[in-house]
Design a protein around this motif. Sequence first.
Motif, PDB file in Angstrom:
ATOM      1  N   PHE A  34      30.550  36.090  30.935  1.00  0.00           N
ATOM      2  CA  PHE A  34      30.855  37.552  30.562  1.00  0.00           C
ATOM      3  C   PHE A  34      32.011  37.186  29.657  1.00  0.00           C
ATOM      4  N   SER A  35      31.982  37.897  28.426  1.00  0.00           N
ATOM      5  CA  SER A  35      32.933  38.019  27.653  1.00  0.00           C
ATOM      6  C   SER A  35      34.112  38.949  27.806  1.00  0.00           C
ATOM      7  N   ASN A  36      33.960  39.922  28.973  1.00  0.00           N
ATOM      8  CA  ASN A  36      35.130  40.694  29.250  1.00  0.00           C
ATOM      9  C   ASN A  36      35.084  41.153  30.622  1.00  0.00           C
ATOM     10  N   GLY A  37      36.243  41.167  31.557  1.00  0.00           N
ATOM     11  CA  GLY A  37      36.174  41.782  32.809  1.00  0.00           C
ATOM     12  C   GLY A  37      35.502  42.717  33.544  1.00  0.00           C
ATOM     13  N   MET A  38      35.220  43.767  32.604  1.00  0.00           N
ATOM     14  CA  MET A  38      34.643  44.967  32.939  1.00  0.00           C
ATOM     15  C   MET A  38      33.000  44.579  33.024  1.00  0.00           C
ATOM     16  N   ASP A  39      32.508  44.047  32.315  1.00  0.00           N
ATOM     17  CA  ASP A  39      31.151  43.393  32.461  1.00  0.00           C
ATOM     18  C   ASP A  39      31.098  42.764  33.855  1.00  0.00           C
ATOM     19  N   GLY A  40      31.905  41.625  33.907  1.00  0.00           N
ATOM     20  CA  GLY A  40      31.770  40.935  35.228  1.00  0.00           C
ATOM     21  C   GLY A  40      31.927  41.570  36.296  1.00  0.00           C
ATOM     22  N   LEU A  41      32.769  42.787  36.422  1.00  0.00           N
ATOM     23  CA  LEU A  41      32.785  43.795  37.783  1.00  0.00           C
ATOM     24  C   LEU A  41      31.600  44.370  37.735  1.00  0.00           C
ATOM     25  N   ASP A  66      42.347  42.896  31.170  1.00  0.00           N
ATOM     26  CA  ASP A  66      42.648  41.594  31.043  1.00  0.00           C
ATOM     27  C   ASP A  66      42.381  40.947  32.418  1.00  0.00           C
ATOM     28  N   GLY A  67      42.518  39.853  32.894  1.00  0.00           N
ATOM     29  CA  GLY A  67      42.254  39.387  34.228  1.00  0.00           C
ATOM     30  C   GLY A  67      43.114  39.786  35.256  1.00  0.00           C
ATOM     31  N   TRP A  68      44.203  40.279  35.127  1.00  0.00           N
ATOM     32  CA  TRP A  68      45.152  40.988  36.290  1.00  0.00           C
ATOM     33  C   TRP A  68      44.323  42.221  36.421  1.00  0.00           C
ATOM     34  N   GLU A  69      44.045  43.169  35.527  1.00  0.00           N
ATOM     35  CA  GLU A  69      43.315  44.025  35.573  1.00  0.00           C
ATOM     36  C   GLU A  69      42.024  44.002  36.522  1.00  0.00           C
ATOM     37  N   LEU A  73      41.094  45.707  40.402  1.00  0.00           N
ATOM     38  CA  LEU A  73      39.942  46.399  40.519  1.00  0.00           C
ATOM     39  C   LEU A  73      39.140  45.513  41.747  1.00  0.00           C
ATOM     40  N   LEU A  74      38.893  44.287  41.591  1.00  0.00           N
ATOM     41  CA  LEU A  74      38.244  43.673  42.408  1.00  0.00           C
ATOM     42  C   LEU A  74      38.905  43.891  43.905  1.00  0.00           C
ATOM     43  N   GLN A  75      40.018  43.910  44.257  1.00  0.00           N
ATOM     44  CA  GLN A  75      40.731  44.191  45.388  1.00  0.00           C
ATOM     45  C   GLN A  75      40.212  45.523  46.098  1.00  0.00           C
ATOM     46  N   THR A  76      39.749  46.481  45.083  1.00  0.00           N
ATOM     47  CA  THR A  76      39.406  47.684  45.650  1.00  0.00           C
ATOM     48  C   THR A  76      38.024  47.852  46.067  1.00  0.00           C
ATOM     49  N   PHE A  77      37.070  46.961  45.600  1.00  0.00           N
ATOM     50  CA  PHE A  77      35.691  46.615  45.915  1.00  0.00           C
ATOM     51  C   PHE A  77      35.304  46.328  47.314  1.00  0.00           C
ATOM     52  N   SER A  78      34.319  46.961  47.631  1.00  0.00           N
ATOM     53  CA  SER A  78      33.777  46.627  49.176  1.00  0.00           C
ATOM     54  C   SER A  78      32.401  45.899  48.825  1.00  0.00           C
ATOM     55  N   LEU A  79      32.331  44.565  48.939  1.00  0.00           N
ATOM     56  CA  LEU A  79      31.273  43.743  48.382  1.00  0.00           C
ATOM     57  C   LEU A  79      30.804  43.237  49.695  1.00  0.00           C
ATOM     58  N   ASP A  80      29.367  43.065  49.817  1.00  0.00           N
ATOM     59  CA  ASP A  80      29.042  42.419  51.086  1.00  0.00           C
ATOM     60  C   ASP A  80      29.131  40.826  50.982  1.00  0.00           C
ATOM     61  N   SER A 100      49.487  34.650  40.505  1.00  0.00           N
ATOM     62  CA  SER A 100      48.092  34.567  40.809  1.00  0.00           C
ATOM     63  C   SER A 100      47.891  34.464  42.390  1.00  0.00           C
ATOM     64  N   LYS A 101      49.103  33.978  43.131  1.00  0.00           N
ATOM     65  CA  LYS A 101      48.823  33.644  44.475  1.00  0.00           C
ATOM     66  C   LYS A 101      49.232  35.020  45.186  1.00  0.00           C
ATOM     67  N   THR A 102      49.328  36.154  44.642  1.00  0.00           N
ATOM     68  CA  THR A 102      49.467  37.303  45.482  1.00  0.00           C
ATOM     69  C   THR A 102      48.296  37.940  45.725  1.00  0.00           C
ATOM     70  N   TYR A 103      47.063  37.435  45.087  1.00  0.00           N
ATOM     71  CA  TYR A 103      45.831  37.799  45.273  1.00  0.00           C
ATOM     72  C   TYR A 103      44.992  37.087  46.291  1.00  0.00           C
ATOM     73  N   GLU A 104      44.641  37.679  47.290  1.00  0.00           N
ATOM     74  CA  GLU A 104      43.832  37.006  48.503  1.00  0.00           C
ATOM     75  C   GLU A 104      42.591  36.279  47.838  1.00  0.00           C
ATOM     76  N   SER A 105      41.955  36.616  46.837  1.00  0.00           N
ATOM     77  CA  SER A 105      40.672  36.144  46.459  1.00  0.00           C
ATOM     78  C   SER A 105      41.011  34.836  45.413  1.00  0.00           C
ATOM     79  N   VAL A 106      42.160  34.730  44.881  1.00  0.00           N
ATOM     80  CA  VAL A 106      42.475  33.582  43.844  1.00  0.00           C
ATOM     81  C   VAL A 106      42.904  32.634  44.946  1.00  0.00           C
ATOM     82  N   ILE A 107      42.052  31.251  44.653  1.00  0.00           N
ATOM     83  CA  ILE A 107      42.069  29.991  45.414  1.00  0.00           C
ATOM     84  C   ILE A 107      42.314  29.083  44.442  1.00  0.00           C
ATOM     85  N   GLY A 108      42.544  29.060  43.124  1.00  0.00           N
ATOM     86  CA  GLY A 108      42.891  28.065  42.046  1.00  0.00           C
ATOM     87  C   GLY A 108      43.496  28.372  41.127  1.00  0.00           C
TER      88      GLY A 108
END
Length: 133
Positions: A34-41, A66-69, A73-80, A100-108
Amino acid sequence: MKPDIIIIDDEEIVLMLIKRLVVKAGLHNSPQLFSNGMDGLNYLQSQNGRKSPILIFLDINMPGFDGWEFLELLQTFSLDFPTKVVIITSSVNQSDKVKSKTYESVIGYIEKPVTEDMMKGVAQLDGLSKYFE
């Protein structure tokens, strides 16, 4: 079960390079690009209902959305399904690494240029190693 992989970067050449390294490192045979974050979301939302994890390689410095945005938004999603994020960036700004370490989903956090060895190391990150055993 290996996670599916999506790569989000605004530069086409970087998308192709990271895809090649992902395949070469044995992480996945055909990652989604994906060439932008919105398409990825939007893609992530379309995958709701699945149970297998998705690993996201994310550039943080992209025009517009950008990636921070993306991470906000990813934090607000309820994914299965579980999502894990590895940031891949040209930023050498230490504050970005700390942020980056403040986001739970970021592992690297990987600084460009990316190598095959860096990609192989991703499989050993906390939260991912169980999927690549």
